[in-house]
Scaffold this motif. Sequence first.
Motif, mmCIF file in Angstrom:
data_model
loop_
_atom_site.group_PDB
_atom_site.id
_atom_site.type_symbol
_atom_site.label_atom_id
_atom_site.label_comp_id
_atom_site.label_asym_id
_atom_site.label_seq_id
_atom_site.Cartn_x
_atom_site.Cartn_y
_atom_site.Cartn_z
ATOM 1 N N TYR A 150 49.045 -5.985 9.810
ATOM 2 C CA TYR A 150 49.378 -6.791 8.629
ATOM 3 C C TYR A 150 50.698 -7.508 8.868
ATOM 4 O O TYR A 150 51.423 -7.203 9.827
ATOM 5 C CB TYR A 150 49.433 -5.914 7.366
ATOM 6 C CG TYR A 150 50.416 -4.771 7.413
ATOM 7 C CD1 TYR A 150 50.065 -3.555 7.998
ATOM 8 C CD2 TYR A 150 51.689 -4.898 6.878
ATOM 9 C CE1 TYR A 150 50.959 -2.496 8.053
ATOM 10 C CE2 TYR A 150 52.593 -3.849 6.920
ATOM 11 C CZ TYR A 150 52.237 -2.646 7.510
ATOM 12 O OH TYR A 150 53.126 -1.607 7.561
ATOM 13 N N GLU B 239 57.188 -6.460 15.550
ATOM 14 C CA GLU B 239 57.423 -7.728 16.234
ATOM 15 C C GLU B 239 58.489 -8.550 15.505
ATOM 16 O O GLU B 239 58.414 -8.645 14.287
ATOM 17 C CB GLU B 239 56.079 -8.481 16.268
ATOM 18 C CG GLU B 239 56.022 -9.631 17.223
ATOM 19 C CD GLU B 239 54.581 -10.180 17.307
ATOM 20 O OE1 GLU B 239 53.636 -9.366 17.225
ATOM 21 O OE2 GLU B 239 54.439 -11.390 17.416
ATOM 22 N N MET C 275 54.287 -8.413 7.281
ATOM 23 C CA MET C 275 55.314 -8.253 6.264
ATOM 24 C C MET C 275 56.133 -9.524 6.197
ATOM 25 O O MET C 275 56.314 -10.197 7.214
ATOM 26 C CB MET C 275 56.252 -7.115 6.624
ATOM 27 C CG MET C 275 55.606 -5.775 6.585
ATOM 28 S SD MET C 275 56.803 -4.535 7.026
ATOM 29 C CE MET C 275 57.391 -5.206 8.535
ATOM 30 N N ARG D 90 63.955 -12.041 13.409
ATOM 31 C CA ARG D 90 63.104 -13.245 13.376
ATOM 32 C C ARG D 90 63.868 -14.417 12.754
ATOM 33 O O ARG D 90 63.835 -15.538 13.255
ATOM 34 C CB ARG D 90 61.837 -12.952 12.566
ATOM 35 C CG ARG D 90 60.959 -14.152 12.335
ATOM 36 C CD ARG D 90 60.081 -14.465 13.523
ATOM 37 N NE ARG D 90 59.024 -13.480 13.655
ATOM 38 C CZ ARG D 90 58.269 -13.347 14.750
ATOM 39 N NH1 ARG D 90 58.476 -14.120 15.792
ATOM 40 N NH2 ARG D 90 57.325 -12.438 14.799
ATOM 41 N N SER E 269 57.416 -10.281 9.890
ATOM 42 C CA SER E 269 57.157 -9.502 11.104
ATOM 43 C C SER E 269 55.685 -9.103 11.107
ATOM 44 O O SER E 269 55.176 -8.585 10.105
ATOM 45 C CB SER E 269 58.041 -8.249 11.148
ATOM 46 O OG SER E 269 57.726 -7.451 12.278
ATOM 47 N N TYR E 270 55.028 -9.362 12.219
ATOM 48 C CA TYR E 270 53.617 -9.009 12.358
ATOM 49 C C TYR E 270 53.527 -7.580 12.867
ATOM 50 O O TYR E 270 54.023 -7.284 13.959
ATOM 51 C CB TYR E 270 52.943 -9.979 13.333
ATOM 52 C CG TYR E 270 51.449 -9.790 13.489
ATOM 53 C CD1 TYR E 270 50.667 -9.290 12.444
ATOM 54 C CD2 TYR E 270 50.809 -10.130 14.674
ATOM 55 C CE1 TYR E 270 49.299 -9.133 12.581
ATOM 56 C CE2 TYR E 270 49.431 -9.983 14.826
ATOM 57 C CZ TYR E 270 48.691 -9.464 13.777
ATOM 58 O OH TYR E 270 47.336 -9.306 13.915
ATOM 59 N N MET E 271 52.916 -6.713 12.090
ATOM 60 C CA MET E 271 52.765 -5.306 12.467
ATOM 61 C C MET E 271 51.461 -5.169 13.246
ATOM 62 O O MET E 271 50.446 -4.699 12.736
ATOM 63 C CB MET E 271 52.761 -4.428 11.210
ATOM 64 C CG MET E 271 53.963 -4.653 10.317
ATOM 65 S SD MET E 271 55.512 -4.165 11.104
ATOM 66 C CE MET E 271 55.387 -2.401 10.934
ATOM 67 N N ARG E 272 51.547 -5.602 14.500
ATOM 68 C CA ARG E 272 50.356 -5.732 15.334
ATOM 69 C C ARG E 272 49.740 -4.359 15.658
ATOM 70 O O ARG E 272 48.549 -4.259 15.894
ATOM 71 C CB ARG E 272 50.769 -6.418 16.643
ATOM 72 C CG ARG E 272 49.688 -7.112 17.396
ATOM 73 C CD ARG E 272 50.260 -7.702 18.681
ATOM 74 N NE ARG E 272 51.106 -8.864 18.468
ATOM 75 C CZ ARG E 272 50.643 -10.110 18.392
ATOM 76 N NH1 ARG E 272 49.376 -10.359 18.498
ATOM 77 N NH2 ARG E 272 51.484 -11.119 18.215
ATOM 78 N N ARG E 273 50.571 -3.327 15.712
ATOM 79 C CA ARG E 273 50.071 -2.011 16.114
ATOM 80 C C ARG E 273 49.523 -1.194 14.951
ATOM 81 O O ARG E 273 48.966 -0.110 15.149
ATOM 82 C CB ARG E 273 51.188 -1.222 16.803
ATOM 83 C CG ARG E 273 51.463 -1.696 18.215
ATOM 84 C CD ARG E 273 52.828 -1.271 18.700
ATOM 85 N NE ARG E 273 53.010 0.163 18.731
ATOM 86 C CZ ARG E 273 52.626 0.947 19.750
ATOM 87 N NH1 ARG E 273 52.025 0.426 20.787
ATOM 88 N NH2 ARG E 273 52.834 2.238 19.709
ATOM 89 N N ILE F 77 62.595 -8.280 10.842
ATOM 90 C CA ILE F 77 62.632 -9.445 9.953
ATOM 91 C C ILE F 77 63.978 -10.161 10.067
ATOM 92 O O ILE F 77 64.058 -11.395 10.086
ATOM 93 C CB ILE F 77 62.301 -8.990 8.510
ATOM 94 C CG1 ILE F 77 60.788 -8.738 8.425
ATOM 95 C CG2 ILE F 77 62.769 -9.999 7.489
ATOM 96 C CD1 ILE F 77 60.297 -8.264 7.087
#
Lengths: 391, 132
Positions: free
Chosen positions: B78, A209, B80, A160, B69-73, A157
């Motif tokens: 979901y 990510e 966050m 990003r 942040s995309y928790m793709r795994r 975060i």
Amino acid sequence: MSDLKPGASLAGTTAMVGVGHSDWIADYAAVRGGTKPHDSFGYAAIAFNRALADAGIDKSEINGLVSGPPTAHERMCEVLGIDPNWGTQADAMMGIQAAMMAIATGMCEVVALVYGNDQRSAAVNYGGSNAAGGNAFLSYIYHAPWGFTSQGALYAIMLRRFMHDTGFTERDLAEVAVAQRLHSSLNPHALMKKRVTVDDYMATHYVCEPLHLLDYCLINDGGVAFIMMSAERARRGKRKPAVIHGIGRHDLSREATSLEPRLTNFYRPAQKKVAEQAFNMAGAGPKDISCLQIYDSFSVHIPLALEGYGYCGYGEAAKFFRDTGISLARGLPVNTSGGHLSESYMQGWNHQVEAVRQIRGECGERQVKDCRFVHYSSDVAGKALSIIYGH
Amino acid sequence: MSERKYIEPQPSAETQPFWDGAKQGKLLVRSCRSCDKAHWYPRNHCPLCGSRDLEWIEASGKGEVYSYSYMRRADPPYVMAYVTLAEGPTMMTNLVECDADKIRIGDKVQVKFIETSGGVHLPMFTPQSAVP
């Protein structure tokens, strides 16, 4: 407060005279093979003996002991077989700061700082729903009900937002992993020695990510120890000392749960104060630093520290990577051992070993030429801390 | 894809009114009568000025995405996010009912409560354009 110069009277008073660590590579292989060579105390004891041998002193000379966070102080004294007359439990940076004060005030003369961690074989959980009371909703950085259960999530975060504010890209961040793998490939003690390219980095998967796999530190078992004493005594000893010329600390904990300003300002307010303290104390600035060792639980610490400590301007880390460079191949080398990403995850302790070896000129193929000053920085868990090592 | 399982929050004396409000669809924020500023998470002691003269205010539920942040795994995946509320504080949450690949920092969002299997209502946020 404006006239206060924290720690100034400690400048150049204290030195590291010995460093030691366990066999990270052999122990990593053993643990992955399903065995457990030692517990945390055992790893610390191995490192302690090697640090004594490196310093060329006898155990009987130790009268101060700093025990790292994973190992109870009383038990550590028992395991090492010493009864110090000063001691504390602290992490690497706070332990060094405390030892400097203890030595300078005469509480003790020779301090051993020891760390052991069986985090991999014991399957220590730094993330996930079991970590650190996360469901209490106000506990430090963890907000488990929302699935925010790891340090990786925090730094994802943060990254990003940093990318949004400064134009920094994932390919820019890849330069950290690339540089540190170059360094670890030249380090016989490093766990990960295979060099990588920016494209290799981009091909690894995201964990949180936009953080890729290679942005994360290793998790491995091991131990590290150092021996500290007054610089005056160290100069009379057998080994070349690494003298501590500057040190600084500033905390950002008032809004820890909402992560302000450590997330919203990338630790900059604390780093600015620490840079003033440590550089003024050492009488040196960013231009005098030969190499940097940066606490790298995640690669994103590197661009943030370069900006925060004034190696480049705010928002200029990517430009610094391009124009100056952060590797032994070019520019200002950062994490010359490979750091937590590639050498060993010893929570800031292995960075001190590398700093001392660079000052002593013991680093072989990865030795920085004419190494005058090494800056160590750690910006984690709401605290910014720095040490300036020199001759 | 599995159904999302939430880790149940553990209300404390300080935060119980927050969770009680959430159950009624209200996003309650602690605000200080002395310094007139809201803070996050809810406390009985203003972290900004030290006063204990605090009140609960019902937030508008409007905010904007500070970062995410995309928790793709994860299974299920979901998003966050930190959302900055119109009232000032920035809070940890999730973005729901949105296209994860289209989220941008600065997006306007609106609170939406999601009930866990334990009966707790968690404040989440959804893009304002998605709210009828």
